[in-house]
Design an enzyme around this catalytic site. Structure first.
Site, PDB file in Angstrom:
ATOM      1  N   THR A 136     -48.275 -67.849  83.358  1.00  0.00           N
ATOM      2  CA  THR A 136     -47.201 -68.129  83.086  1.00  0.00           C
ATOM      3  C   THR A 136     -46.063 -67.825  84.595  1.00  0.00           C
ATOM      4  OG1 THR A 136     -46.897 -67.584  80.899  1.00  0.00           O
ATOM      5  CG2 THR A 136     -44.969 -67.837  82.066  1.00  0.00           C
ATOM      6  N   PRO A 138     -42.138 -68.413  86.671  1.00  0.00           N
ATOM      7  CA  PRO A 138     -40.661 -68.455  86.591  1.00  0.00           C
ATOM      8  C   PRO A 138     -40.323 -69.830  85.669  1.00  0.00           C
ATOM      9  CG  PRO A 138     -41.056 -67.145  88.390  1.00  0.00           C
ATOM     10  CD  PRO A 138     -42.248 -67.709  87.912  1.00  0.00           C
ATOM     11  N   GLY A 141     -43.752 -72.458  81.790  1.00  0.00           N
ATOM     12  CA  GLY A 141     -44.344 -71.730  80.621  1.00  0.00           C
ATOM     13  C   GLY A 141     -45.339 -72.672  79.754  1.00  0.00           C
ATOM     14  N   SER A 142     -44.707 -73.607  79.195  1.00  0.00           N
ATOM     15  CA  SER A 142     -45.508 -74.502  78.223  1.00  0.00           C
ATOM     16  C   SER A 142     -46.456 -75.525  79.018  1.00  0.00           C
ATOM     17  CB  SER A 142     -44.561 -75.265  77.267  1.00  0.00           C
ATOM     18  OG  SER A 142     -44.141 -74.196  76.423  1.00  0.00           O
ATOM     19  N   ASP A 341     -33.280 -58.895  54.882  1.00  0.00           N
ATOM     20  CA  ASP A 341     -32.169 -59.302  53.771  1.00  0.00           C
ATOM     21  C   ASP A 341     -32.180 -58.551  52.813  1.00  0.00           C
ATOM     22  OD1 ASP A 341     -29.904 -61.052  53.056  1.00  0.00           O
ATOM     23  OD2 ASP A 341     -31.224 -62.316  51.939  1.00  0.00           O
ATOM     24  N   GLU A 368     -47.874 -67.405  74.497  1.00  0.00           N
ATOM     25  CA  GLU A 368     -49.300 -67.896  74.084  1.00  0.00           C
ATOM     26  C   GLU A 368     -49.177 -69.344  73.424  1.00  0.00           C
ATOM     27  OE1 GLU A 368     -51.919 -66.539  75.021  1.00  0.00           O
ATOM     28  OE2 GLU A 368     -51.300 -64.413  75.279  1.00  0.00           O
ATOM     29  N   HIS A 371     -44.048 -72.338  69.144  1.00  0.00           N
ATOM     30  CA  HIS A 371     -44.398 -73.062  67.798  1.00  0.00           C
ATOM     31  C   HIS A 371     -44.391 -74.651  67.932  1.00  0.00           C
ATOM     32  CE1 HIS A 371     -43.469 -73.103  63.492  1.00  0.00           C
ATOM     33  NE2 HIS A 371     -43.048 -74.436  63.647  1.00  0.00           N
TER      34      HIS A 371
END
Length: 410
Positions: A136, A138, A141-142, A341, A368, A371
C-alpha cells in the site's frame, strides 16, 4: 478469569477434526491466560505487546501450515482457527501473526530462492526476526497496480525509490517484503532493516488497532543486493496472491471478534436488571439483537469452514476469499455495534472489550481490500464483467515509470 466457552449454536464443533479442536483449544487457552489480562492496557498505551511474540513462536503459530523447517504443517482449517482465537483477543495480535505468516513467510517460501527460504523461514518462525509487507502507498490503496515505488538495476544491485503507507509491523520489522515496479512490471524485494536509504515512521494518533505497530516506509536511493530479489515474482498477481492468503485468515479472525462481543453482550444482558426487576435479556429488542448476532456468526462459521476445506483441496478461488472476508468482517462490525448498544454507556468503556473490537474492526473492514472492492470482485465472478477501470498496458506502464524516473533524476 473463566475460560471462553465458545460460540456454537449449531454443533459446528462436530465438523472439526480432533487435531483442529486441539489447536483451537491451545490458542484459546493462550488468549485467555496471556492476552485478555493485558490487552486493554496495551490498547490504552498504544503499545504492541512484544513479550507475546516469543510465546506465539514457541506454540508454532508463525508459518503454521508449512511442513518444512520443522514447522507444524497444519491444515488450513486449523490455521483459520488460530486466527479466530487470536482476533478474539485483539485484531492487532491477529494482524501481527497474519502478516508474519501470510504476507512475509508465504512469499519468501513460495516465490523466494532456496537461500532466501533457508535463511529467513526458520528465523521468522522462531520470532527471532519480524517481517512486514510493503504494498500500500500513500496514493494507492485499492489500486495497488498504480504504485509509484520503482526499482532500477544498477550493476550487481537494485535501487529502490518510493514510499509505502499503513504497514503493519513496519517500524519493528527486520525485513520488509517490498513491491516495486521495474519497467512497468511489479517485482518483490527483501529490504533488511538498517539498509542505507531505508527508513520508517510510526503512524501516530490511531483510534484503531492501537495494540499494533503501523508505519510508513521510505526508500530513497535504497540499494539492495541482487540476491534480495524474490526471483519468482514478475507481475501484480504475486502480491495479490499474498493478500489472498491474508484475507483468508481475516475471514476467520473476524469471527473471533464477533464471538467476543456476542458473548459479552449476552452475558451482560442476562445480568443487567432494569424495568421491574427483570434482566434486559428478557426484552424483545435485546433478544432480537442477540438472535441476529448468533445467526450471522453461525453463517460466518460455515462459510469460513467451507473455505478452509476448499483451500485444503486446492479449490479455493480468490473470489471465494473475497466473500468470506467481506461478509465475516461486516457481520463482526455490526455485531460489535449491536453489542455496544446493548451495553449502553458501559459499551464505550474498556472495562469491556466491545468498543476496542468495534474500533479495530473499522480498520479490518478497510484493509486487505475494502468491503466495496470485495463486492466488485464477487460481482465480476458472477457476471464475468469487471467493474474496475481497465489496467494500463505494459507499454503504458513502462512509459509512465520512465517518466517518473526521469523526473526523479532531475
Amino acid at each position: 478469569m473463566p475460560s471462553f466457552p465458545g460460540v456454537d449454536y449449531m454443533d459446528i464443533d462436530s465438523l472439526f477434526s480432533e487435531e483442529e479442536l486441539m489447536v483451537r483449544q491451545t490458542v484459546r487457552d493462550f488468549v485467555d491466560e496471556e492476552v485478555i489480562p493485558i490487552i486493554e492496557e496495551a490498547n490504552r498505551k498504544e503499545e504492541m505487546p512484544m513479550h507475546l511474540i516469543p510465546k506465539m513462536a514457541e506454540m508454532g503459530l508463525f508459518g503454521a501450515t508449512i511442513k518444512e523447517y520443522d514447522l507444524p504443517g497444519l491444515n488450513q482449517v486449523a490455521y483459520g482457527l488460530i486466527m479466530q482465537e487470536l482476533e478474539r483477543g485483539d485484531s492487532g495480535l491477529r494482524s501481527f501473526a497474519s502478516v508474519q505468516s501470510g504476507l512475509v513467510m508465504y512469499p519468501i517460501y513460495t516465490y523466494g530462492s532456496k537461500e532466501q527460504r533457508d535463511y529467513w523461514i526458520p528465523k521468522l518462525a522462531a520470532g527471532q526476526k519480524i517481517g512486514c509487507f510493503g504494498l500500500t502507498e500513500p496514493d494507492f490503496g485499492s489500486n495497488p497496480g498504480g504504485m509509484r515505488t520503482y526499482a532500477r538495476k544498477d550493476g550487481d544491485s537494485w535501487v529502490l525509490n518510493g514510499a509505502k503507507a499503513w504497514i503493519t509491523n513496519g517500524s519493528i520489522a527486520d525485513v520488509a517484503v517490498v513491491w516495486a515496479k521495474h519497467d512497468g512490471v511489479v517485482r518483490g524485494f527483501l529490504v533488511e532493516k538498517d539498509t542505507p536509504g531505508f527508513s520508517t515512521a510510526y503512524h501516530m494518533g490511531k483510534f484503531s488497532l492501537r495494540a499494533s505497530v503501523t508505519s510508513q516506509l521510505f526508500f530513497e536511493d535504497c540499494r539492495i543486493p541482487a540476491e534480495n530479489v524474490l526471483p519468482e515474482t514478475n507481475g501484480i498477481k504475486y502480491p495479490l496472491g499474498c493478500l489472498t492468503q491474508a484475507r483468508y485468515g481475516i475471514a476467520w479472525g473476524a469471527l473471533g471478534a464477533a464471538m467476543s462481543v456476542y458473548e459479552t453482550a449476552r452475558t451482560y444482558a442476562k445480568s443487567r436488571i432494569q424495568f421491574g426487576g427483570q434482566p434486559i435479556a428478557s426484552h424483545q429488542l435485546v433478544q432480537n439483537k442477540l438472535a441476529w448476532m448468533i445467526t450471522e456468526i453461525t453463517k460466518g462459521q460455515l462459510l469460513a469452514l467451507q473455505m478452509g476445506r476448499l483451500k485444503d483441496q486446492g479449490k479455493l478461488k480468490p473470489h471465494h476469499v473475497s466473500m468470506g472476508k467481506m461478509n465475516n468482517v461486516n457481520i463482526a462490525l455490526e455485531s460489535a455495534r449491536s453489542a455496544r448498544d446493548i451495553l449502553g454507556a458501559n459499551g464505550i468503556s474498556d472495562e469491556y472489550p466491545v468498543i476496542r473490537h468495534m474500533l479495530n474492526l473499522e480498520s479490518v473492514k478497510t484493509y486487505e481490500g475494502t468491503h466495496d472492492i470485495h463486492n466488485l470482485v464477487i460481482g465480476e465472478a458472477v457476471t464475468g464483467i469487471p467493474a474496475y477501470n481497465p489496467p494500463m498496458s505494459a507499454k503504458d506502464e513502462r512509459e509512465a515509470t520512465a517518466r517518473r524516473e526521469a523526473e526523479a533524476a532531475k
